[in-house]
Scaffold this motif. Structure first.
Motif, PDB file in Angstrom:
ATOM      1  N   GLN A  49       0.844  -1.212   0.000  1.00 44.15           N
ATOM      2  CA  GLN A  49       0.000   0.000   0.000  1.00 44.15           C
ATOM      3  C   GLN A  49       0.873   1.255   0.000  1.00 44.15           C
ATOM      4  O   GLN A  49       0.600   2.219  -0.719  1.00 44.15           O
ATOM      5  CB  GLN A  49      -0.917   0.019   1.238  1.00 44.15           C
ATOM      6  CG  GLN A  49      -2.096  -0.940   1.138  1.00 44.15           C
ATOM      7  CD  GLN A  49      -2.813  -1.121   2.484  1.00 44.15           C
ATOM      8  OE1 GLN A  49      -2.273  -0.831   3.556  1.00 44.15           O
ATOM      9  NE2 GLN A  49      -4.037  -1.599   2.425  1.00 44.15           N
ATOM     10  N   ALA A  50       1.921   1.233   0.829  1.00 44.08           N
ATOM     11  CA  ALA A  50       2.810   2.399   0.911  1.00 44.08           C
ATOM     12  C   ALA A  50       3.502   2.635  -0.435  1.00 44.08           C
ATOM     13  O   ALA A  50       3.581   3.769  -0.909  1.00 44.08           O
ATOM     14  CB  ALA A  50       3.852   2.179   2.005  1.00 44.08           C
ATOM     15  N   ALA A  51       3.979   1.564  -1.056  1.00 42.12           N
ATOM     16  CA  ALA A  51       4.682   1.708  -2.335  1.00 42.12           C
ATOM     17  C   ALA A  51       3.743   2.287  -3.403  1.00 42.12           C
ATOM     18  O   ALA A  51       4.118   3.199  -4.147  1.00 42.12           O
ATOM     19  CB  ALA A  51       5.228   0.356  -2.780  1.00 42.12           C
ATOM     20  N   LEU A  52       2.497   1.793  -3.430  1.00 43.66           N
ATOM     21  CA  LEU A  52       1.529   2.282  -4.427  1.00 43.66           C
ATOM     22  C   LEU A  52       1.145   3.743  -4.146  1.00 43.66           C
ATOM     23  O   LEU A  52       0.956   4.531  -5.073  1.00 43.66           O
ATOM     24  CB  LEU A  52       0.275   1.394  -4.433  1.00 43.66           C
ATOM     25  CG  LEU A  52       0.495   0.001  -5.033  1.00 43.66           C
ATOM     26  CD1 LEU A  52      -0.702  -0.906  -4.768  1.00 43.66           C
ATOM     27  CD2 LEU A  52       0.770   0.087  -6.541  1.00 43.66           C
ATOM     28  N   ARG A  53       1.049   4.110  -2.876  1.00 42.72           N
ATOM     29  CA  ARG A  53       0.742   5.508  -2.518  1.00 42.72           C
ATOM     30  C   ARG A  53       1.905   6.426  -2.913  1.00 42.72           C
ATOM     31  O   ARG A  53       1.711   7.503  -3.468  1.00 42.72           O
ATOM     32  CB  ARG A  53       0.455   5.588  -1.015  1.00 42.72           C
ATOM     33  CG  ARG A  53       0.252   7.002  -0.505  1.00 42.72           C
ATOM     34  CD  ARG A  53      -0.019   7.066   0.992  1.00 42.72           C
ATOM     35  NE  ARG A  53       0.978   6.399   1.809  1.00 42.72           N
ATOM     36  CZ  ARG A  53       2.217   6.846   2.032  1.00 42.72           C
ATOM     37  NH1 ARG A  53       2.637   7.975   1.482  1.00 42.72           N
ATOM     38  NH2 ARG A  53       3.055   6.152   2.796  1.00 42.72           N
ATOM     39  N   GLU A  54       3.116   5.965  -2.638  1.00 42.02           N
ATOM     40  CA  GLU A  54       4.289   6.805  -2.910  1.00 42.02           C
ATOM     41  C   GLU A  54       4.493   7.062  -4.409  1.00 42.02           C
ATOM     42  O   GLU A  54       4.928   8.143  -4.782  1.00 42.02           O
ATOM     43  CB  GLU A  54       5.546   6.174  -2.301  1.00 42.02           C
ATOM     44  CG  GLU A  54       5.593   6.259  -0.782  1.00 42.02           C
ATOM     45  CD  GLU A  54       5.807   7.686  -0.244  1.00 42.02           C
ATOM     46  OE1 GLU A  54       6.226   8.581  -1.005  1.00 42.02           O
ATOM     47  OE2 GLU A  54       5.540   7.904   0.957  1.00 42.02           O
ATOM     48  N   VAL A  55       4.210   6.070  -5.252  1.00 41.78           N
ATOM     49  CA  VAL A  55       4.397   6.321  -6.693  1.00 41.78           C
ATOM     50  C   VAL A  55       3.363   7.319  -7.216  1.00 41.78           C
ATOM     51  O   VAL A  55       3.642   8.074  -8.144  1.00 41.78           O
ATOM     52  CB  VAL A  55       4.428   5.025  -7.559  1.00 41.78           C
ATOM     53  CG1 VAL A  55       5.646   4.185  -7.216  1.00 41.78           C
ATOM     54  CG2 VAL A  55       3.155   4.214  -7.439  1.00 41.78           C
ATOM     55  N   VAL A  56       2.182   7.349  -6.566  1.00 40.78           N
ATOM     56  CA  VAL A  56       1.195   8.378  -6.940  1.00 40.78           C
ATOM     57  C   VAL A  56       1.715   9.743  -6.486  1.00 40.78           C
ATOM     58  O   VAL A  56       1.777  10.699  -7.265  1.00 40.78           O
ATOM     59  CB  VAL A  56      -0.196   8.093  -6.308  1.00 40.78           C
ATOM     60  CG1 VAL A  56      -1.135   9.272  -6.531  1.00 40.78           C
ATOM     61  CG2 VAL A  56      -0.804   6.821  -6.885  1.00 40.78           C
ATOM     62  N   GLU A  57       2.137   9.837  -5.221  1.00 40.24           N
ATOM     63  CA  GLU A  57       2.563  11.126  -4.670  1.00 40.24           C
ATOM     64  C   GLU A  57       3.810  11.686  -5.362  1.00 40.24           C
ATOM     65  O   GLU A  57       3.874  12.858  -5.690  1.00 40.24           O
ATOM     66  CB  GLU A  57       2.845  10.985  -3.168  1.00 40.24           C
ATOM     67  CG  GLU A  57       1.580  10.774  -2.354  1.00 40.24           C
ATOM     68  CD  GLU A  57       1.853  10.549  -0.861  1.00 40.24           C
ATOM     69  OE1 GLU A  57       0.889  10.246  -0.155  1.00 40.24           O
ATOM     70  OE2 GLU A  57       3.013  10.659  -0.416  1.00 40.24           O
ATOM     71  N   GLU A  58       4.798  10.822  -5.575  1.00 43.89           N
ATOM     72  CA  GLU A  58       6.085  11.333  -6.069  1.00 43.89           C
ATOM     73  C   GLU A  58       6.219  11.308  -7.588  1.00 43.89           C
ATOM     74  O   GLU A  58       7.002  12.068  -8.144  1.00 43.89           O
ATOM     75  CB  GLU A  58       7.240  10.539  -5.446  1.00 43.89           C
ATOM     76  CG  GLU A  58       7.315  10.731  -3.938  1.00 43.89           C
ATOM     77  CD  GLU A  58       8.643  10.307  -3.336  1.00 43.89           C
ATOM     78  OE1 GLU A  58       9.005  10.887  -2.306  1.00 43.89           O
ATOM     79  OE2 GLU A  58       9.303   9.400  -3.884  1.00 43.89           O
ATOM     80  N   ALA A  59       5.467  10.419  -8.239  1.00 39.78           N
ATOM     81  CA  ALA A  59       5.595  10.334  -9.697  1.00 39.78           C
ATOM     82  C   ALA A  59       4.299  10.723 -10.409  1.00 39.78           C
ATOM     83  O   ALA A  59       4.302  11.041 -11.590  1.00 39.78           O
ATOM     84  CB  ALA A  59       6.000   8.915 -10.102  1.00 39.78           C
ATOM     85  N   GLY A  60       3.171  10.666  -9.687  1.00 37.17           N
ATOM     86  CA  GLY A  60       1.881  11.021 -10.287  1.00 37.17           C
ATOM     87  C   GLY A  60       1.193   9.852 -10.977  1.00 37.17           C
ATOM     88  O   GLY A  60       0.157  10.026 -11.610  1.00 37.17           O
TER      89      GLY A  60
END
Ligand code: ATP
Length: 138
Positions: A49-60
């Motif tokens: 979940q964290a990895a999927l959230r982070e790619v949205v936040e940092e890469a869009g």
């Protein structure tokens, strides 16, 4: 034994059609570096979940996890503290660009694997890219 605090993060190597997504960020020591999107695992979150959230936040990008690639460990010092960092990395397939990256991200680029290898600042990231490419070939 050495006294240190442990931190846990997870992130994604987003690969598609021989291109990989890199972000350009300033790290805690003030150095600008090309790397992959990642971040801390929040309370109540799983590492995926964290990895999927982070790619949205940092890469869009909204992504799908294809497989786990590796678990990386390194030490660093911050504010008089010695920190042991553990980062779980996943190979990801991009589904859709859904937002602009967060402001702390200085740039986001899709690059050929060879170009990305030259830009990556951390040795462990270069190894991760190799492993991710191999996993995708399987
Ligand atoms: P997160 O993205 O998980 O929130 P952060 O921004 O708090 O992380 P890191 O990216 O872990 O912090 O960077 C902290 C320090 O660790 C950096 O200043 C850098 O010197 C070092 N570092 C980061 N990634 C690596 C790596 N792959 N290998 C070795 N050292 C690294």
């Amino acid at each position: 034994m050495e006294n240190h605090t442990c931190e846990f993060s997870s992130g994604g190597i987003i690969l598609e059609n021989d291109k990989v997504l890199l972000i350009y960020v300033e790290n805690l020591s003030g150095t600008k570096v090309w790397t992959f999107p990642k971040g801390h695992i929040e309370k109540g979150e799983t590492c995926t979940q964290a990895a999927l959230r982070e790619v949205v936040e940092e890469a869009g990008y909204e992504c799908e996890i294809l497989e786990e690639i590796d678990n990386i460990e390194y030490f660093f010092n911050h504010k008089e503290k010695r920190i042991k960092k553990n980062v779980k990395w996943f190979l990801m397939k991009p589904l859709a660009k859904i937002k602009e990256p967060d402001n702390e991200v200085l740039a986001v680029k899709w690059l050929d694997v060879e170009e990305a290898d030259k830009l990556l600042g951390y040795e462990s990231d270069k190894e991760l890219l190799k492993k991710a490419c191999k996993a995708l070939e399987k």
